[in-house]
Design a protein around this motif. Sequence first.
Motif, PDB file in Angstrom:
ATOM      1  N   ILE A  66      36.964   3.031  31.443  1.00 35.56           N
ATOM      2  CA  ILE A  66      37.522   2.185  30.372  1.00 35.56           C
ATOM      3  C   ILE A  66      37.137   2.735  28.990  1.00 35.56           C
ATOM      4  CG2 ILE A  66      35.589   0.520  30.131  1.00 35.56           C
ATOM      5  CD1 ILE A  66      39.283  -0.487  30.258  1.00 35.56           C
ATOM      6  N   TYR A  67      36.091   3.569  28.957  1.00 31.69           N
ATOM      7  CA  TYR A  67      35.623   4.134  27.683  1.00 31.69           C
ATOM      8  C   TYR A  67      36.180   5.528  27.405  1.00 31.69           C
ATOM      9  CZ  TYR A  67      32.307   0.320  28.357  1.00 31.69           C
ATOM     10  OH  TYR A  67      31.748  -0.907  28.586  1.00 31.69           O
ATOM     11  N   SER A  68      36.949   6.090  28.361  1.00 32.05           N
ATOM     12  CA  SER A  68      37.368   7.482  28.166  1.00 32.05           C
ATOM     13  C   SER A  68      38.778   7.823  28.662  1.00 32.05           C
ATOM     14  CB  SER A  68      36.375   8.412  28.881  1.00 32.05           C
ATOM     15  OG  SER A  68      36.329   8.091  30.267  1.00 32.05           O
ATOM     16  N   ASP A  69      39.336   7.025  29.558  1.00 32.96           N
ATOM     17  CA  ASP A  69      40.590   7.420  30.193  1.00 32.96           C
ATOM     18  C   ASP A  69      41.725   6.462  29.783  1.00 32.96           C
ATOM     19  OD1 ASP A  69      42.731   7.867  31.922  1.00 32.96           O
ATOM     20  OD2 ASP A  69      41.468   8.190  33.682  1.00 32.96           O
ATOM     21  N   PRO A  70      42.596   6.905  28.878  1.00 30.55           N
ATOM     22  CA  PRO A  70      43.636   6.004  28.375  1.00 30.55           C
ATOM     23  C   PRO A  70      44.610   5.534  29.458  1.00 30.55           C
ATOM     24  CG  PRO A  70      43.849   8.207  27.385  1.00 30.55           C
ATOM     25  CD  PRO A  70      42.625   8.221  28.232  1.00 30.55           C
ATOM     26  N   ALA A 115      42.836   2.897  31.463  1.00 22.86           N
ATOM     27  CA  ALA A 115      42.662   1.699  30.634  1.00 22.86           C
ATOM     28  C   ALA A 115      43.969   0.925  30.486  1.00 22.86           C
ATOM     29  CB  ALA A 115      42.103   2.091  29.273  1.00 22.86           C
ATOM     30  N   ALA A 116      45.095   1.653  30.438  1.00 21.37           N
ATOM     31  CA  ALA A 116      46.398   1.009  30.263  1.00 21.37           C
ATOM     32  C   ALA A 116      46.710   0.075  31.430  1.00 21.37           C
ATOM     33  CB  ALA A 116      47.481   2.066  30.120  1.00 21.37           C
ATOM     34  N   GLY A 117      46.157   0.364  32.608  1.00 20.72           N
ATOM     35  CA  GLY A 117      46.416  -0.465  33.777  1.00 20.72           C
ATOM     36  C   GLY A 117      45.424  -1.598  33.977  1.00 20.72           C
ATOM     37  N   THR A 118      44.525  -1.809  33.017  1.00 28.47           N
ATOM     38  CA  THR A 118      43.512  -2.864  33.169  1.00 28.47           C
ATOM     39  C   THR A 118      43.866  -4.081  32.315  1.00 28.47           C
ATOM     40  OG1 THR A 118      42.174  -2.108  31.305  1.00 28.47           O
ATOM     41  CG2 THR A 118      41.703  -1.110  33.458  1.00 28.47           C
ATOM     42  N   VAL A 138      42.328  -5.287  29.749  1.00 27.67           N
ATOM     43  CA  VAL A 138      42.219  -5.077  28.295  1.00 27.67           C
ATOM     44  C   VAL A 138      43.329  -4.172  27.757  1.00 27.67           C
ATOM     45  CG1 VAL A 138      39.768  -5.592  28.008  1.00 27.67           C
ATOM     46  CG2 VAL A 138      40.442  -3.298  28.656  1.00 27.67           C
ATOM     47  N   GLY A 139      43.901  -3.332  28.602  1.00 26.61           N
ATOM     48  CA  GLY A 139      45.118  -2.600  28.228  1.00 26.61           C
ATOM     49  C   GLY A 139      44.925  -1.319  27.441  1.00 26.61           C
ATOM     50  N   SER A 140      43.708  -1.059  26.995  1.00 26.34           N
ATOM     51  CA  SER A 140      43.460   0.191  26.266  1.00 26.34           C
ATOM     52  C   SER A 140      41.979   0.507  26.374  1.00 26.34           C
ATOM     53  CB  SER A 140      43.839   0.045  24.791  1.00 26.34           C
ATOM     54  OG  SER A 140      42.839  -0.697  24.109  1.00 26.34           O
ATOM     55  N   ILE A 141      41.632   1.721  25.945  1.00 23.95           N
ATOM     56  CA  ILE A 141      40.205   2.048  25.836  1.00 23.95           C
ATOM     57  C   ILE A 141      39.550   1.021  24.914  1.00 23.95           C
ATOM     58  CG2 ILE A 141      38.615   3.735  24.802  1.00 23.95           C
ATOM     59  CD1 ILE A 141      40.369   5.945  25.923  1.00 23.95           C
ATOM     60  N   ILE A 142      38.360   0.573  25.310  1.00 24.95           N
ATOM     61  CA  ILE A 142      37.559  -0.267  24.410  1.00 24.95           C
ATOM     62  C   ILE A 142      36.216   0.421  24.211  1.00 24.95           C
ATOM     63  CG2 ILE A 142      38.665  -2.475  24.960  1.00 24.95           C
ATOM     64  CD1 ILE A 142      36.274  -3.046  26.864  1.00 24.95           C
ATOM     65  N   ALA A 143      35.413  -0.131  23.323  1.00 31.42           N
ATOM     66  CA  ALA A 143      34.086   0.430  23.066  1.00 31.42           C
ATOM     67  C   ALA A 143      33.048  -0.359  23.865  1.00 31.42           C
ATOM     68  CB  ALA A 143      33.765   0.361  21.582  1.00 31.42           C
ATOM     69  N   PRO A 144      31.958   0.296  24.292  1.00 29.74           N
ATOM     70  CA  PRO A 144      30.868  -0.427  24.963  1.00 29.74           C
ATOM     71  C   PRO A 144      30.301  -1.522  24.048  1.00 29.74           C
ATOM     72  CG  PRO A 144      30.553   1.953  25.163  1.00 29.74           C
ATOM     73  CD  PRO A 144      31.668   1.739  24.186  1.00 29.74           C
TER      74      PRO A 144
END
Lengths: 140, 179
Positions: B26-30, B33-36, B38-44
């Motif tokens: 979720i912190y590196s793979d767009p 992340a798009a399939g989760t 939250v829908g995008s990379i987020i920050a820790p």
Amino acid sequence: MALSASQLNVGDSYSEQIVDDLTRTQIVQYAGASGDYNPVHTDEKFVTEVAGYPTVFAHGMLTMGMTGRMVTNYVGDGRLTYYGVRFTSQVWPGDTLTAKAEVADIRDEDGQKLVDLTITTTNQDDRPVLTGQATARLDD
Amino acid sequence: MAVERFPVEASHILMFARSIGDTNPIYSDPEYAAGTEVGSIIAPPTFAQSSAQFDPDYFLRPKPDKKWFGSGRTASGTLVRDLSEADGNDVKDEREDDKQSGSAAGGLHAEQHFTYHRHLKPGDVLHTVTYDGERWEKQSKRAGILKFSEAVTEYRDEDDELVITAKGVGVVTEKVIDN
């Protein structure tokens, strides 16, 4: 994966070993990423001869960051509404840390189910180095 | 302590996640992340602290035109004299950082709290406002008098919406604590 309120009970817990044999290099890596270059974390000469500590020690925020990994692995990504900690003891190179979250409360706020967690990170001697709380959104 | 422009960038999030040992995609793979949800990379969760990178005056970063208190030719660049020449306890450190509050300045980081109104993602451009909170003292057997100070930092986005509220507590101890 997020947690569901219906499947969670007060007293449930989750834990992870968050670092095994913390290296000075990882502390340097955190200094570079976070921008906190305080030499007490990276500069053996300064920290022993000037600051008076036995060796360098980890940023509290590194311990909080590593503990946060355990928390997000438990509650899911983007679910935290609050995460707060107290640094209770220093973390040194060579330390092995285990972080644990325990369900303290499951509640409802404006129709949103929330979980309150009590967090403790301990070192290899069972000494707490961090204690805290987190709150996360739950599925129903 | 205000940061006027804190651009949240994917490469910075990646480096930060690596430094805390977090390999969550979720912190590196767009694409992941798009399939989760939250829908995008987020920050820790603790990433906001690295806004220090964008504070031009941040006192815990060496600057080319200033003496740095870490070691170089001597054990500390701001010591009045080289320690190897020192014969007693008359060595003074010229650090001027003990006016800072709510941080590890000249002391230790005691507490840190984050309240998330939403989570940070690449493309956010934040600014911060910091104000002093409470101050208090405590007596400790191990470290003498402990002086605590609190600082609250609001992270706001380009619409001035509050994204994260951070509260830091710093402590200055009378004696060195080495457990």
